[in-house]
Design an enzyme around this catalytic site. Structure first.
Site, PDB file in Angstrom:
ATOM      1  N   SER A  98       0.988  -1.180   0.027  1.00 39.42           N
ATOM      2  CA  SER A  98      -0.099   0.011  -0.126  1.00 39.42           C
ATOM      3  C   SER A  98       0.980   1.104  -0.074  1.00 39.42           C
ATOM      4  O   SER A  98       1.774   1.257   0.605  1.00 39.42           O
ATOM      5  CB  SER A  98      -1.003  -0.030   1.374  1.00 39.42           C
ATOM      6  OG  SER A  98      -1.630   0.957   1.344  1.00 39.42           O
ATOM      7  N   HIS A 102       2.530  12.162  -1.188  1.00 40.02           N
ATOM      8  CA  HIS A 102       2.236  13.545  -1.063  1.00 40.02           C
ATOM      9  C   HIS A 102       3.350  14.461  -1.484  1.00 40.02           C
ATOM     10  O   HIS A 102       4.223  14.529  -0.918  1.00 40.02           O
ATOM     11  CB  HIS A 102       1.897  13.794   0.658  1.00 40.02           C
ATOM     12  CG  HIS A 102       0.665  13.085   1.053  1.00 40.02           C
ATOM     13  ND1 HIS A 102      -0.652  13.340   0.715  1.00 40.02           N
ATOM     14  CD2 HIS A 102       0.808  12.030   2.001  1.00 40.02           C
ATOM     15  CE1 HIS A 102      -1.359  12.536   1.373  1.00 40.02           C
ATOM     16  NE2 HIS A 102      -0.629  11.909   2.124  1.00 40.02           N
ATOM     17  N   HIS A 112      -2.517   7.515  -4.880  1.00 41.51           N
ATOM     18  CA  HIS A 112      -2.707   6.197  -3.783  1.00 41.51           C
ATOM     19  C   HIS A 112      -2.725   5.040  -4.454  1.00 41.51           C
ATOM     20  O   HIS A 112      -3.250   4.801  -5.693  1.00 41.51           O
ATOM     21  CB  HIS A 112      -3.838   6.459  -2.785  1.00 41.51           C
ATOM     22  CG  HIS A 112      -4.459   5.212  -2.247  1.00 41.51           C
ATOM     23  ND1 HIS A 112      -5.341   4.347  -2.881  1.00 41.51           N
ATOM     24  CD2 HIS A 112      -3.835   4.218  -1.158  1.00 41.51           C
ATOM     25  CE1 HIS A 112      -5.602   3.313  -2.246  1.00 41.51           C
ATOM     26  NE2 HIS A 112      -4.690   2.951  -1.194  1.00 41.51           N
ATOM     27  N   ASN A 114      -2.752   0.360  -4.125  1.00 46.13           N
ATOM     28  CA  ASN A 114      -2.673  -0.878  -3.084  1.00 46.13           C
ATOM     29  C   ASN A 114      -2.920  -2.175  -4.018  1.00 46.13           C
ATOM     30  O   ASN A 114      -3.901  -2.042  -4.764  1.00 46.13           O
ATOM     31  CB  ASN A 114      -3.325  -0.731  -1.878  1.00 46.13           C
ATOM     32  CG  ASN A 114      -4.588  -1.054  -1.915  1.00 46.13           C
ATOM     33  OD1 ASN A 114      -5.025  -2.184  -1.840  1.00 46.13           O
ATOM     34  ND2 ASN A 114      -5.440  -0.103  -1.951  1.00 46.13           N
ATOM     35  N   VAL A 115      -2.327  -3.160  -3.863  1.00 43.98           N
ATOM     36  CA  VAL A 115      -2.624  -4.419  -4.100  1.00 43.98           C
ATOM     37  C   VAL A 115      -2.677  -5.429  -2.864  1.00 43.98           C
ATOM     38  O   VAL A 115      -1.526  -5.244  -2.265  1.00 43.98           O
ATOM     39  CB  VAL A 115      -1.859  -5.046  -5.198  1.00 43.98           C
ATOM     40  CG1 VAL A 115      -2.328  -4.236  -6.747  1.00 43.98           C
ATOM     41  CG2 VAL A 115      -0.257  -4.690  -5.137  1.00 43.98           C
ATOM     42  N   HIS A 151      -6.563   7.818 -16.432  1.00 46.54           N
ATOM     43  CA  HIS A 151      -7.745   6.717 -16.743  1.00 46.54           C
ATOM     44  C   HIS A 151      -7.414   5.899 -17.774  1.00 46.54           C
ATOM     45  O   HIS A 151      -7.730   4.815 -18.182  1.00 46.54           O
ATOM     46  CB  HIS A 151      -8.984   7.596 -16.925  1.00 46.54           C
ATOM     47  CG  HIS A 151      -9.573   7.679 -15.467  1.00 46.54           C
ATOM     48  ND1 HIS A 151     -10.217   6.824 -14.825  1.00 46.54           N
ATOM     49  CD2 HIS A 151      -9.379   8.837 -14.682  1.00 46.54           C
ATOM     50  CE1 HIS A 151     -10.879   7.466 -13.823  1.00 46.54           C
ATOM     51  NE2 HIS A 151     -10.057   8.572 -13.411  1.00 46.54           N
ATOM     52  N   GLY A 265      -3.227  -3.797  14.171  1.00 45.65           N
ATOM     53  CA  GLY A 265      -2.011  -3.666  13.424  1.00 45.65           C
ATOM     54  C   GLY A 265      -1.178  -2.547  13.869  1.00 45.65           C
ATOM     55  O   GLY A 265      -1.211  -2.155  14.999  1.00 45.65           O
ATOM     56  N   ARG A 266      -0.026  -2.669  13.379  1.00 52.30           N
ATOM     57  CA  ARG A 266       1.105  -1.607  13.702  1.00 52.30           C
ATOM     58  C   ARG A 266       0.538   0.020  13.296  1.00 52.30           C
ATOM     59  O   ARG A 266       0.619   0.373  12.214  1.00 52.30           O
ATOM     60  CB  ARG A 266       2.409  -1.777  12.906  1.00 52.30           C
ATOM     61  CG  ARG A 266       3.635  -0.862  13.462  1.00 52.30           C
ATOM     62  CD  ARG A 266       4.819  -1.398  12.813  1.00 52.30           C
ATOM     63  NE  ARG A 266       5.942  -0.747  13.354  1.00 52.30           N
ATOM     64  CZ  ARG A 266       6.451   0.204  12.484  1.00 52.30           C
ATOM     65  NH1 ARG A 266       5.842   0.819  11.510  1.00 52.30           N
ATOM     66  NH2 ARG A 266       7.654   0.957  13.168  1.00 52.30           N
TER      67      ARG A 266
END
Length: 305
Positions: A98, A102, A112, A114-115, A151, A265-266
Site C-alpha cells: 500500500s 504527497h 494512492h 494498493n494491491v 484513466h 495492526g502497527r
C-alpha cells in the site's frame, strides 16, 4: 503454479515495493526511503510483520510511504466481515503493498495505490481467498490531460481481462472514494476492486500485477510534467486544505485503515498514509470562477474520461 500460491504472491509484492521505491527515489532526485522492518511480538493479537518505507522532505515529494505487510490472526476483524459475514470467526492471512505519495508542488496530485491478497480458513472447510486493490488520483489544481492519461493507463491495463473490467472497477472506485458528508469524491478516481477470485488464482494474480505495475506508468509522467510549475502561498494553502479531505476519508471510511486498527495492526504503518501537514478552515468556499472553484465544479463528481 498451484491453485493458491501464497509464496508467489509474497515474492511479487516484495519486488513491487522495491520497484516503486526505486522509481520514486529516481524521480525525486534528492531524498531516499528509510526502511522500518517490523514484526509482531509473540502472543499479540495479530501476527506477522512487514517493511514500512517512508521518504520525507524530498525535492519533489514532501512525503511518500510504500508499505509491505504480511499479517495473520485467529479471527477476521469486523471491518473485513461487514460485507462478508459468513467469514466471521475464520482465521485469516493478509498480505499487500500500500502506498500514498504527497508531493510538495500543489500542481502534482496526491496518489494512492494498493494491491492485496486475503485468505480465510476454517478447519474442515475449503479456504476462501481473494485479491483486492486499485489506484486513485487526488489533484488540487487538476489538468484535463493528466486525468485522461491516468484513466487511459487504467483502461489499457484492464482490457486484457475483459471489455467491461475498466468500467466496472472505475465505477467501484468512484463509489468507494466518495465522502458522503461532503457530497464529493476524494479526487478523480481510477480503479478499485475487492473480492476478486472469480477468474481463478492465476488470472486474478495477473490482474493485480497489471495494476501494481500500471501505477508507475500512470503517475510518473504527471509528476515529471508538473514538478517544476511555479506556485505561491495561495496554492500551498489550498493544497493543505484539500489534504484535510484525504484525512477525513482515511480515518472515517477507509476499510484498510479500519482493518489495520481493528485487528491490532502497527499504528505507525497504518497511519503512514496521513499527509505530514494539513489544515481545515471553517465554511470555506472558493472564489467564483477561480482555479480552486474549478476543482469543485468540474472534477469532484464521477465523470467519464
Amino acid at each position: 503454479m498451484t491453485e493458491i500460491d501464497k509464496d508467489a504472491v509474497k515474492t511479487y509484492l516484495l519486488a513491487l515495493q522495491d520497484q516503486i521505491c526505486q522509481a520514486l527515489e529516481q524521480e525525486d532526485g534528492k531524498a531516499a526511503f528509510e526502511e522500518d522492518a517490523w514484526a509482531r511480538e509473540p502472543g499479540e493479537k495479530l501476527g506477522g510483520g512487514g517493511r514500512t518505507r517512508v521518504l520525507r522532505a524530498g525535492h519533489v515529494f514532501e512525503q511518500a510511504g510504500v508499505n509491505f505487510s504480511h499479517v495473520f490472526g485467529a479471527s477476521m476483524p469486523q471491518s473485513a466481515t461487514a460485507h462478508r459475514p459468513e467469514l466471521a470467526g475464520r482465521r485469516f492471512e493478509a498480505m499487500g503493498v500500500s502506498l500514498v505519495v504527497h508531493p510538495n508542488n500543489p500542481y502534482i496530485p496526491t496518489s494512492h495505490a494498493n494491491v492485496r491478497f486475503f485468505i480465510a480458513e476454517k478447519d474442515g472447510e475449503a479456504p476462501v481467498w481473494w485479491f483486492g486493490g486499485g489506484f486513485d488520483l487526488t489533484p488540487f489544481y487538476p489538468f484535463e490531460d493528466d486525468c485522461r492519461h491516468w484513466h487511459q493507463v487504467a483502461k489499457e491495463l484492464c482490457t486484457p481481462f475483459g471489455d467491461t473490467v475498466y468500467a466496472e472497477h472505475k465505477a467501484w472506485c468512484d463509489k468507494y472514494f466518495f465522502l458522503p458528508h461532503r457530497n464529493e469524491t476524494r479526487g478523480v478516481g481510477g480503479l478499485f476492486f475487492d473480492d476478486l477470485n472469480q477468474w481463478g488464482f492465476t488470472r486474478s494474480f495477473d490482474y493485480i500485477k497489471a495494476v501494481g505495475e500500471g501505477y508507475l506508468s500512470a503517475y510518473l509522467p504527471i509528476v515529471s510534467k508538473r514538478k517544476d510549475t511555479a506556485f505561491g502561498q495561495r496554492e500551498r494553502d489550498f493544497q493543505l486544505y484539500r489534504r484535510g479531505r484525504y484525512v477525513e476519508f482515511n480515518l472515517v471510511y477507509d476499510r484498510g485503515t479500519l482493518f489495520g486498527l481493528q485487528s491490532g495492526g502497527r499504528t505507525e504503518s497504518i497511519l503512514m498514509s496521513m499527509p505530514p501537514l494539513a489544515r481545515w478552515e471553517y465554511a470555506y468556499s472558493p472564489e467564483t470562477d477561480s482555479d480552486e472553484a474549478r476543482l469543485y465544479n468540474e472534477y469532484l463528481q464521477p465523470r467519464e474520461w
